[in-house]
Design a protein around this motif. Structure first.
Motif, PDB file in Angstrom:
ATOM      1  N   ASP A   1      10.058   5.775  19.376  1.00 43.04           N
ATOM      2  CA  ASP A   1      11.390   6.101  18.846  1.00 43.04           C
ATOM      3  C   ASP A   1      12.132   4.854  18.397  1.00 43.04           C
ATOM      4  N   ILE A   2      12.095   3.833  19.259  1.00 47.48           N
ATOM      5  CA  ILE A   2      12.867   2.624  18.967  1.00 47.48           C
ATOM      6  C   ILE A   2      12.380   1.949  17.677  1.00 47.48           C
ATOM      7  N   PHE A   3      11.051   1.872  17.530  1.00 48.01           N
ATOM      8  CA  PHE A   3      10.499   1.126  16.391  1.00 48.01           C
ATOM      9  C   PHE A   3      10.016   2.049  15.269  1.00 48.01           C
ATOM     10  N   SER A   4      10.534   3.258  15.255  1.00 48.74           N
ATOM     11  CA  SER A   4      10.130   4.244  14.252  1.00 48.74           C
ATOM     12  C   SER A   4      10.491   3.797  12.827  1.00 48.74           C
ATOM     13  N   PRO A   5       9.671   4.154  11.853  1.00 46.24           N
ATOM     14  CA  PRO A   5      10.041   3.836  10.465  1.00 46.24           C
ATOM     15  C   PRO A   5      11.317   4.553  10.018  1.00 46.24           C
ATOM     16  N   GLU A   6      11.693   5.593  10.749  1.00 48.29           N
ATOM     17  CA  GLU A   6      12.911   6.326  10.362  1.00 48.29           C
ATOM     18  C   GLU A   6      14.167   5.514  10.603  1.00 48.29           C
ATOM     19  N   ARG A   7      14.044   4.436  11.399  1.00 52.08           N
ATOM     20  CA  ARG A   7      15.255   3.665  11.712  1.00 52.08           C
ATOM     21  C   ARG A   7      15.888   3.046  10.480  1.00 52.08           C
ATOM     22  N   PHE A   8      15.064   2.794   9.453  1.00 51.74           N
ATOM     23  CA  PHE A   8      15.634   2.182   8.247  1.00 51.74           C
ATOM     24  C   PHE A   8      16.471   3.195   7.469  1.00 51.74           C
TER      25      PHE A   8
ATOM     26  N   VAL B   1       7.172  -1.822  13.008  1.00 48.09           N
ATOM     27  CA  VAL B   1       7.320  -0.412  12.680  1.00 48.09           C
ATOM     28  C   VAL B   1       6.108   0.305  13.248  1.00 48.09           C
ATOM     29  N   MET B   2       6.328   1.292  14.114  1.00 49.11           N
ATOM     30  CA  MET B   2       5.176   2.025  14.628  1.00 49.11           C
ATOM     31  C   MET B   2       5.467   3.523  14.689  1.00 49.11           C
ATOM     32  N   GLY B   3       4.436   4.311  14.427  1.00 47.86           N
ATOM     33  CA  GLY B   3       4.603   5.763  14.482  1.00 47.86           C
ATOM     34  C   GLY B   3       4.546   6.386  13.105  1.00 47.86           C
ATOM     35  N   TYR B   4       5.470   7.301  12.853  1.00 50.34           N
ATOM     36  CA  TYR B   4       5.475   7.997  11.560  1.00 50.34           C
ATOM     37  C   TYR B   4       6.893   8.445  11.253  1.00 50.34           C
ATOM     38  N   SER B   5       7.085   8.931  10.058  1.00 57.58           N
ATOM     39  CA  SER B   5       8.386   9.474   9.682  1.00 57.58           C
ATOM     40  C   SER B   5       8.205  10.960   9.378  1.00 57.58           C
ATOM     41  N   GLU B   6       9.221  11.746   9.727  1.00 59.71           N
ATOM     42  CA  GLU B   6       9.158  13.191   9.451  1.00 59.71           C
ATOM     43  C   GLU B   6       9.031  13.451   7.953  1.00 59.71           C
ATOM     44  N   SER B   7       9.489  12.504   7.152  1.00 57.70           N
ATOM     45  CA  SER B   7       9.448  12.716   5.697  1.00 57.70           C
ATOM     46  C   SER B   7       8.068  12.394   5.099  1.00 57.70           C
ATOM     47  N   TRP B   8       7.148  11.859   5.915  1.00 56.75           N
ATOM     48  CA  TRP B   8       5.818  11.509   5.411  1.00 56.75           C
ATOM     49  C   TRP B   8       4.876  12.711   5.505  1.00 56.75           C
ATOM     50  N   PRO B   9       3.765  12.657   4.751  1.00 54.07           N
ATOM     51  CA  PRO B   9       2.749  13.686   4.940  1.00 54.07           C
ATOM     52  C   PRO B   9       2.228  13.651   6.378  1.00 54.07           C
TER      53      PRO B   9
ATOM     54  N   PHE C   1       0.832  -1.203   0.000  1.00 51.54           N
ATOM     55  CA  PHE C   1       0.000   0.000   0.000  1.00 51.54           C
ATOM     56  C   PHE C   1       0.870   1.260   0.000  1.00 51.54           C
ATOM     57  N   MET C   2       1.889   1.275   0.848  1.00 53.60           N
ATOM     58  CA  MET C   2       2.745   2.467   0.942  1.00 53.60           C
ATOM     59  C   MET C   2       3.489   2.689  -0.368  1.00 53.60           C
ATOM     60  N   LYS C   3       3.987   1.618  -0.948  1.00 61.49           N
ATOM     61  CA  LYS C   3       4.731   1.725  -2.205  1.00 61.49           C
ATOM     62  C   LYS C   3       3.840   2.309  -3.293  1.00 61.49           C
ATOM     63  N   GLU C   4       2.604   1.840  -3.338  1.00 61.48           N
ATOM     64  CA  GLU C   4       1.676   2.346  -4.356  1.00 61.48           C
ATOM     65  C   GLU C   4       1.371   3.830  -4.160  1.00 61.48           C
ATOM     66  N   ASN C   5       1.666   4.314  -2.951  1.00 60.97           N
ATOM     67  CA  ASN C   5       1.477   5.728  -2.691  1.00 60.97           C
ATOM     68  C   ASN C   5       2.805   6.487  -2.604  1.00 60.97           C
ATOM     69  N   GLY C   6       3.823   5.849  -3.162  1.00 58.08           N
ATOM     70  CA  GLY C   6       5.110   6.530  -3.311  1.00 58.08           C
ATOM     71  C   GLY C   6       5.940   6.622  -2.043  1.00 58.08           C
ATOM     72  N   ILE C   7       5.627   5.805  -1.050  1.00 62.76           N
ATOM     73  CA  ILE C   7       6.395   5.859   0.197  1.00 62.76           C
ATOM     74  C   ILE C   7       7.047   4.500   0.425  1.00 62.76           C
ATOM     75  N   SER C   8       8.326   4.533   0.769  1.00 67.40           N
ATOM     76  CA  SER C   8       9.005   3.255   0.977  1.00 67.40           C
ATOM     77  C   SER C   8       8.839   2.799   2.431  1.00 67.40           C
TER      78      SER C   8
ATOM     79  N   TYR D   1       0.538 -15.055   5.825  1.00 66.14           N
ATOM     80  CA  TYR D   1       1.808 -14.352   5.652  1.00 66.14           C
ATOM     81  C   TYR D   1       2.346 -13.816   6.962  1.00 66.14           C
ATOM     82  N   TYR D   2       3.653 -13.950   7.155  1.00 69.68           N
ATOM     83  CA  TYR D   2       4.344 -13.124   8.134  1.00 69.68           C
ATOM     84  C   TYR D   2       4.601 -11.798   7.427  1.00 69.68           C
ATOM     85  N   GLU D   3       4.551 -10.716   8.182  1.00 69.35           N
ATOM     86  CA  GLU D   3       4.815  -9.384   7.607  1.00 69.35           C
ATOM     87  C   GLU D   3       6.230  -9.002   7.989  1.00 69.35           C
ATOM     88  N   MET D   4       7.176  -9.288   7.092  1.00 69.14           N
ATOM     89  CA  MET D   4       8.590  -9.224   7.448  1.00 69.14           C
ATOM     90  C   MET D   4       9.213  -7.854   7.197  1.00 69.14           C
ATOM     91  N   THR D   5      10.031  -7.421   8.154  1.00 66.07           N
ATOM     92  CA  THR D   5      10.846  -6.215   7.963  1.00 66.07           C
ATOM     93  C   THR D   5      12.309  -6.657   7.934  1.00 66.07           C
TER      94      THR D   5
END
Lengths: 459, 366
Positions: free
Chosen positions: B347-354, B301-309, B197-204, B291-295
């Motif tokens: 903070d620990i599980f933020s999407p920004e960690r990647f 991954v929880m929260g948001y990224s500053e680079s997201w809308p 879903f995120m990829k289809e909306n241009g977010i990795s 399916y396992y949802e693998m990272t």
């Protein structure tokens, strides 16, 4: 032999001896034994508590050991003796026919395929109303094609292909075409006492006719009339549910078969007999025989990826198919009872239909007289379910789920079969929903059943 | 009032809706099939404290007691039982791993113990390791129990959420089958479908599906209490009498079909029959896939990224241990979205960690 149910300790016996249905196989000190014996003792101590107590009685959650103690006391096997390993073999077949009976054997005689069945001599052979001619014709087909008939179980679809268990072998098959001739079954209706031994299907009654002298018949189908004719019995139908064809209604009238509408029905054991009570009468009988409507064995077709739908005109589930039996959703064919046909002639014609356009027009003509006809014209009209006599009894015999439990989860809004499984616990027992999902679905007018997963029999 | 649209009606989506409702905020859940259709209704329903990383153990130390508390309160009983996890240490690799982990777990206050497998009725000569704090629950009763409690405050919309609607750097809503559903906050709890879903909306967002298969046997008198983990399979005994489990293998990522394989069924049965007393000839009743949802670091991954809308949130990627965390994660997410209260785990599980290369490095995927 006496079998006690898993949770409530009810005395149970198979209501039909079809492989895979409840109580047809019993674990005796680790050994699996086929069970198709009539039971004489009908009474015994049982505890028919509601499964919803698990949720309602909050006290249970504060006594962690209680459920473990209950688990340890359930009537489930102590052990399973080691079994021989199966040898696997991949075989190449273009056409695979699953199931015998009139339509499957007709299809076999018309094709070069192989036929797999675990019940070669179906109830056709037990019905005294059948003329000798039809039976001897079918016996001839069996004899001539013996080398192409495999006695075995269709276990369903796996990553490796379709799996058939035959003797000590697992056959892996990837045919280009499957013809489902799996037939249909009579399932026990809903009423108080529906789980007692000797509440049996028409099929089982035909096998055991000699031991029962007085019976009562439940059912709104032509087969109920046929059964009543054989047994000299009365028919009870749920209010307004008449799925009879004109031909059989006339026959019933000429032969003086009584058909009573029922708003209330209860069956209780009395000595070794069953006492049947309904709003306007009662009878003491040796058996209650049901043939409410013939429900196609959808599970093997659904497992193979074929779509099905609820046919509200009869309260049954039908595979989505065309007049020639083609199932567009999966590319396979369906013939005979598996597509809702219960009439011998139509059944044979349906076995020819995939191969012979002439048979197709005969079949189409033939079906015009039957309540199945509106499936093809897509003229869907809801009727009351042929399974619903009155509240009470069991929804699921394997896991002892009461019908009142299904009513409770339905009231909470979980009003289709899948949700009744997830929240109410039906469809999760030994038979994997081969009984309760159809009956519950019919009463709830559920559009879908559950996902029928592989294997289709314990493996 | 803030309009929250939750994408995906699995354990995490429904838990968030539950916690929002408890704070008096109604929400909308968009669900493609039905509640718990995806991975939430397909897992084996087990909880544990025992992870490879300190971060996940610490998360579990808050999340599992929270799960157990919910188990006592919900209108449906999720049947949470402390059964323990039992590792059957039949090869050097698992023995070494658990020996190393034992010290770390001790220091984190979740110690287990080594014992002979025979002591817990497992037919193996090997040594076993028992983690008694871990246990089992019923996945559907958990999610439907949460839903049941708040369903009058939740609007379920059937359909597939496809397109995020964004304006001026802010989330305005989501399109479901072409129809716009307005929102101030959109939360992605799509499990294995989250990355897509995120990829289809241009977010990795690196969440990928990995197909797993589970099998369940016919009934056997209840006797194996813990979840048993061998070098090849895991299984446990349900209170209903079935033995449920699967094969631990890694396979290609992607939305593979839901067929089960004879091959894995045989591997599962082999260990069950070998190790459980009385199960020497037990048979499988059914199998299913999910399916396992693998990272990349096998952590959520929880929260948001500053680079997201602004207004876009995620709670996904649990890599096989999502169900047990669903009650607590829903609470953390509700606190974040409504009150801007940031748990340290955000903070620990933020999407920004990647992006910042602060991976968690979890290795115990069961």
């Amino acid at each position: 032999m006496e079998v006690r149910s898993k949770r409530h300790g009810r005395i149970r016996a198979p209501f039909d001896c079809e492989k895979g249905l409840p109580y047809t196989e019993v674990n005796l000190n680790g050994k699996l034994v086929e069970n198709c014996e009539p039971v004489t003792g009908l009474k015994g101590f049982s505890l028919p508590f509601s499964g919803m107590y698990l949720h309602r009685v909050k006290f249970i959650r504060h006594v962690p050991w209680l459920l473990e103690k209950i688990a340890e006391r359930m009537n489930v096997p102590e052990r399973y003796s080691a079994l021989e390993e199966y040898a696997e073999e991949r075989i190449n077949v273009d056409t695979l026919i699953i199931g015998s009976g009139l339509s499957g054997l007709t299809a076999l005689s018309r094709s070069k395929g192989i036929l797999v069945t675990n019940d070669l001599f179906t109830d056709l052979f037990d019905d005294p109303l059948h003329q000798g001619e039809l039976v001897s014709k079918i016996k001839e087909v069996i004899k001539q094609n013996e080398s192409r008939i495999i006695q075995g179980d269709f276990m369903g679809k796996f990553t490796e292909g379709f799996v058939v268990r035959a003797g000590k072998k697992l056959l892996l098959i990837s045919p280009s075409k499957v013809i489902f001739a799996v037939g249909g079954r009579y399932l026990p209706p809903i009423f108080e006492g529906n789980d007692y031994p000797n509440v049996i299907s028409r099929r089982l009654y035909l096998k055991r006719r000699s031991i029962y002298s007085k019976v009562v018949v439940l059912g709104s189908s032509d087969d109920a009339i046929k059964t009543a004719l054989v047994a000299g019995a009365k028919i009870l139908i749920p209010r307004e549910v008449r799925l009879f064809s004109r031909r059989y209604l006339e026959l019933a009238e000429t032969k003086g078969v009584e058909i009573d509408e029922v708003n209330f029905l209860r069956v209780k054991p009395k000595d070794s007999k069953l006492s049947v009570e309904w709003d306007r009468g009662n009878q003491l009988v040796d058996a209650v025989v049901f043939a409410p409507v013939k429900q196609p064995r959808i599970e093997s077709m659904a497992n193979a990826g074929c779509e099905y739908r609820f046919y509200p005109n009869m309260g049954i589930y039908l595979p989505e198919h065309e007049m020639d039996g083609y199932m567009r959703s999966c590319g396979h064919f369906v013939v005979g009872g598996a597509r809702g046909i219960w009439d011998d002639e139509a059944s044979m014609l349906s076995g020819e239909a995939p191969f012979n356009p002439e048979a197709l027009s005969f079949l189409s003509y033939h079906l015009k007289e039957m309540p199945l006809h509106e499936y093809y014209t897509r003229n869907f009209v809801s009727v009351r379910s042929p399974y619903y006599y009155s509240p009470g009894g069991y929804a699921c015999f394997c896991e002892d789920v009461l019908w009142s439990d299904v009513e409770q989860v339905t009231k909470m809004g979980y009003d289709n079969v899948e949700l009744a499984k997830r929240v109410g616990g039906i469809g999760l027992g030994e038979c994997q929903g081969k009984v309760c999902t159809y009956v519950t679905g019919s009463v709830l007018s559920s559009q879908k059943l559950i996902t029928f997963r592989s294997p289709l029999y314990p493996m | 009032m803030i309009m929250v649209v939750i994408l995906g009606g699995g354990g995490h989506g429904i838990s968030l809706a539950y916690h929002l409702a408890k704070k008096g905020v109604p929400s909308t859940v968009v669900e493609m099939f039905r509640i718990n259709y995806g991975s939430s209704g397909r897992n084996a329903g087990r909880f544990r404290y025992h992870f490879y990383t300190r971060e996940n153990v610490e998360f579990a130390k808050e999340a599992i007691p929270y799960l157990l508390k919910m188990c006592r309160e919900l209108p449906l009983n999720p049947v949470c039982v402390k059964t323990g996890y039992l590792w059957v240490l039949e090869d050097d690799r698992s023995l070494d791993t658990i020996k190393r982990m034992d010290g770390i777990w001790k220091s984190l206050g979740v110690s287990g113990k080594f014992l002979d497998c025979a002591e817990v009725d497992i037919k193996s000569e090997a040594q076993c390791y028992l983690a008694p704090q871990d246990g089992a629950f019923h996945h559907d009763y958990l999610t439907f129990g949460m839903y049941e409690e708040v369903k009058d405050k939740v609007t379920l919309i059937p359909g597939e959420a496809k397109e995020l609607v964004i304006s001026g750097g802010k989330v305005k809503g989501v399109k479901v089958d072409g129809k716009l559903i307005s929102a101030d906050a959109v939360v992605v709890t799509l499990g294995a479908w989250s990355g897509k879903f995120m990829k289809e909306n241009g977010i990795s967002l690196p969440v990928e599906p990995e197909k797993k298969e589970i099998f369940i046997t016919e009934d056997l008198k209840y006797r194996v209490k813990p979840l048993v983990i061998t070098p090849k399979v895991y299984f446990s005994h349900t209170l209903k009498g079935e033995i449920i489990g699967g094969v631990e293998d890694v396979r290609e990522r992607g939305f593979l079909d839901f067929n089960v394989s004879l091959e894995r069924m045989k591997l599962f049965l082999k260990d069950v029959r070998r190790l459980v007393k009385g199960a020497e000839g037990i048979r499988v009743l059914r199998g299913w896939a999910g399916y396992y949802e693998m990272t990349p670091d096998h952590s959520h991954v929880m929260g948001y990224s500053e680079s997201w809308p602004e207004g876009l949130f995620v709670d996904a990627g649990y890599s096989g241990h999502g169900m047990m965390f669903s009650p607590y994660s829903g609470k953390i997410m509700a606190d974040l979205i409504l009150d801007n209260v940031k748990s340290r785990f955000i903070d620990i599980f933020s999407p920004e960690r990647f992006e910042k290369n602060r991976l968690v490095d979890e290795r115990m995927v069961i």
